[in-house]
Design a protein around this motif. Structure first.
Motif, PDB file in Angstrom:
ATOM      1  N   TYR A  78     -66.109   6.454  63.260  1.00 31.17           N
ATOM      2  CA  TYR A  78     -67.527   6.085  63.283  1.00 31.17           C
ATOM      3  C   TYR A  78     -68.071   6.102  64.711  1.00 31.17           C
ATOM      4  CZ  TYR A  78     -66.096   4.153  58.774  1.00 31.17           C
ATOM      5  OH  TYR A  78     -65.579   3.990  57.511  1.00 31.17           O
ATOM      6  N   LEU A  79     -69.370   6.284  64.803  1.00 32.02           N
ATOM      7  CA  LEU A  79     -70.070   6.106  66.066  1.00 32.02           C
ATOM      8  C   LEU A  79     -71.310   5.271  65.781  1.00 32.02           C
ATOM      9  CD1 LEU A  79     -70.052   6.877  69.099  1.00 32.02           C
ATOM     10  CD2 LEU A  79     -71.671   8.698  68.504  1.00 32.02           C
ATOM     11  N   THR A  99     -70.786   2.598  70.236  1.00 26.74           N
ATOM     12  CA  THR A  99     -69.427   2.097  70.034  1.00 26.74           C
ATOM     13  C   THR A  99     -68.695   3.001  69.059  1.00 26.74           C
ATOM     14  OG1 THR A  99     -70.181  -0.192  70.347  1.00 26.74           O
ATOM     15  CG2 THR A  99     -68.021   0.131  69.342  1.00 26.74           C
ATOM     16  N   ILE A 100     -67.483   3.385  69.438  1.00 30.45           N
ATOM     17  CA  ILE A 100     -66.653   4.196  68.549  1.00 30.45           C
ATOM     18  C   ILE A 100     -65.619   3.301  67.868  1.00 30.45           C
ATOM     19  CG2 ILE A 100     -64.936   4.782  70.319  1.00 30.45           C
ATOM     20  CD1 ILE A 100     -64.843   7.613  69.059  1.00 30.45           C
ATOM     21  N   SER A 101     -65.305   3.632  66.625  1.00 29.41           N
ATOM     22  CA  SER A 101     -64.256   2.922  65.895  1.00 29.41           C
ATOM     23  C   SER A 101     -63.685   3.868  64.852  1.00 29.41           C
ATOM     24  CB  SER A 101     -64.806   1.649  65.234  1.00 29.41           C
ATOM     25  OG  SER A 101     -65.798   1.977  64.278  1.00 29.41           O
ATOM     26  N   ARG A 102     -62.579   3.471  64.264  1.00 29.48           N
ATOM     27  CA  ARG A 102     -61.971   4.311  63.230  1.00 29.48           C
ATOM     28  C   ARG A 102     -61.294   3.426  62.196  1.00 29.48           C
ATOM     29  NH1 ARG A 102     -57.938   8.176  66.075  1.00 29.48           N
ATOM     30  NH2 ARG A 102     -57.380   8.761  63.925  1.00 29.48           N
ATOM     31  N   ASP A 103     -61.190   3.975  60.992  1.00 30.79           N
ATOM     32  CA  ASP A 103     -60.487   3.327  59.897  1.00 30.79           C
ATOM     33  C   ASP A 103     -59.484   4.341  59.369  1.00 30.79           C
ATOM     34  OD1 ASP A 103     -59.592   2.203  57.520  1.00 30.79           O
ATOM     35  OD2 ASP A 103     -61.529   1.360  57.000  1.00 30.79           O
ATOM     36  N   LEU A 151     -78.408   4.022  64.460  1.00 31.18           N
ATOM     37  CA  LEU A 151     -77.793   4.866  63.450  1.00 31.18           C
ATOM     38  C   LEU A 151     -76.284   4.691  63.542  1.00 31.18           C
ATOM     39  CD1 LEU A 151     -79.669   8.301  63.766  1.00 31.18           C
ATOM     40  CD2 LEU A 151     -79.793   6.738  61.822  1.00 31.18           C
ATOM     41  N   ARG A 152     -75.610   4.899  62.422  1.00 26.04           N
ATOM     42  CA  ARG A 152     -74.149   4.940  62.437  1.00 26.04           C
ATOM     43  C   ARG A 152     -73.708   6.281  61.884  1.00 26.04           C
ATOM     44  NH1 ARG A 152     -69.349   1.374  59.586  1.00 26.04           N
ATOM     45  NH2 ARG A 152     -70.054   2.509  57.710  1.00 26.04           N
ATOM     46  N   LEU A 153     -73.044   7.042  62.709  1.00 25.96           N
ATOM     47  CA  LEU A 153     -72.488   8.308  62.283  1.00 25.96           C
ATOM     48  C   LEU A 153     -71.076   8.089  61.740  1.00 25.96           C
ATOM     49  CD1 LEU A 153     -73.516  10.654  65.226  1.00 25.96           C
ATOM     50  CD2 LEU A 153     -74.834   9.976  63.206  1.00 25.96           C
ATOM     51  N   THR A 199     -60.180   3.425  73.987  1.00 27.06           N
ATOM     52  CA  THR A 199     -61.456   4.078  73.721  1.00 27.06           C
ATOM     53  C   THR A 199     -62.078   4.509  75.037  1.00 27.06           C
ATOM     54  OG1 THR A 199     -62.675   1.987  73.752  1.00 27.06           O
ATOM     55  CG2 THR A 199     -61.845   2.733  71.615  1.00 27.06           C
ATOM     56  N   TYR A 200     -62.903   5.524  74.951  1.00 30.88           N
ATOM     57  CA  TYR A 200     -63.546   6.090  76.132  1.00 30.88           C
ATOM     58  C   TYR A 200     -65.013   6.305  75.784  1.00 30.88           C
ATOM     59  CZ  TYR A 200     -58.647   7.006  76.964  1.00 30.88           C
ATOM     60  OH  TYR A 200     -57.293   6.853  77.107  1.00 30.88           O
ATOM     61  N   ILE A 201     -65.874   6.128  76.783  1.00 29.47           N
ATOM     62  CA  ILE A 201     -67.303   6.221  76.529  1.00 29.47           C
ATOM     63  C   ILE A 201     -67.975   6.854  77.732  1.00 29.47           C
ATOM     64  CG2 ILE A 201     -67.787   3.929  77.448  1.00 29.47           C
ATOM     65  CD1 ILE A 201     -69.295   5.049  74.177  1.00 29.47           C
ATOM     66  N   ALA A 202     -68.942   7.692  77.461  1.00 28.56           N
ATOM     67  CA  ALA A 202     -69.717   8.307  78.536  1.00 28.56           C
ATOM     68  C   ALA A 202     -70.639   7.274  79.169  1.00 28.56           C
ATOM     69  CB  ALA A 202     -70.524   9.482  77.987  1.00 28.56           C
ATOM     70  N   ASP A 203     -70.868   7.410  80.450  1.00 27.31           N
ATOM     71  CA  ASP A 203     -71.742   6.469  81.152  1.00 27.31           C
ATOM     72  C   ASP A 203     -73.142   6.439  80.558  1.00 27.31           C
ATOM     73  OD1 ASP A 203     -70.351   7.095  84.483  1.00 27.31           O
ATOM     74  OD2 ASP A 203     -69.693   5.770  82.858  1.00 27.31           O
TER      75      ASP A 203
END
Length: 126
Positions: A80-81, A69-73, A18-20, A58-62
């Motif tokens: 996005y997630l 993957t997080i990103s932004r526009d 899924l992409r949030l 970027t930071y990510i939980a283990d």
């Protein structure tokens, strides 16, 4: 004032994707750090991922590393997630949040964020 609206949640089978999306109002989106959190029934809200204003960090939980993957526009005021290889334990309400201090006090704690969306439900069936 910043308003955040999440979308993209739904029901998916284990192993699916899924992409949030989180759309933000206001002209200052590009100056905010953004984060994703999730909350399962009966559990505390937990950190998932975060990104600084210019995407430099970027930071990510283990628990989701290597799958999410997080990103932004900033031109679209959207973060996005991307969630791959989903597991039943990923089932939760997912929230996006905005930190106007761009991570000055860290980005893994609920308390540093100033604005929150209403959440979107993600359900992963086994």
């Amino acid at each position: 004032q910043v308003q955040l609206v999440e979308s993209g949640g739904g029901l998916v089978q284990a192993g699916g994707s899924l992409r949030l999306s989180c759309a933000a109002s206001g002209r200052t989106f590009s100056t905010y750090a953004m984060g994703w959190f999730r909350q399962a029934p009966g559990k505390e809200r937990e950190f998932v991922s975060a990104i600084t204003s210019g995407s430099s960090s970027t930071y990510i939980a283990d628990s989701v590393k290597g799958r999410f993957t997080i990103s932004r526009d900033n031109a679209k005021n959207t973060v996005y997630l991307q969630m791959n290889s989903l597991k039943p334990e990923d089932t939760a309400v997912y929230y996006c949040a905005a930190d106007y201090q761009n991570g000055r006090w860290g980005l893994r704690h609920v308390s540093v964020y100033d604005y929150w969306g209403q959440g979107t439900q993600v359900t992963v069936s086994s």
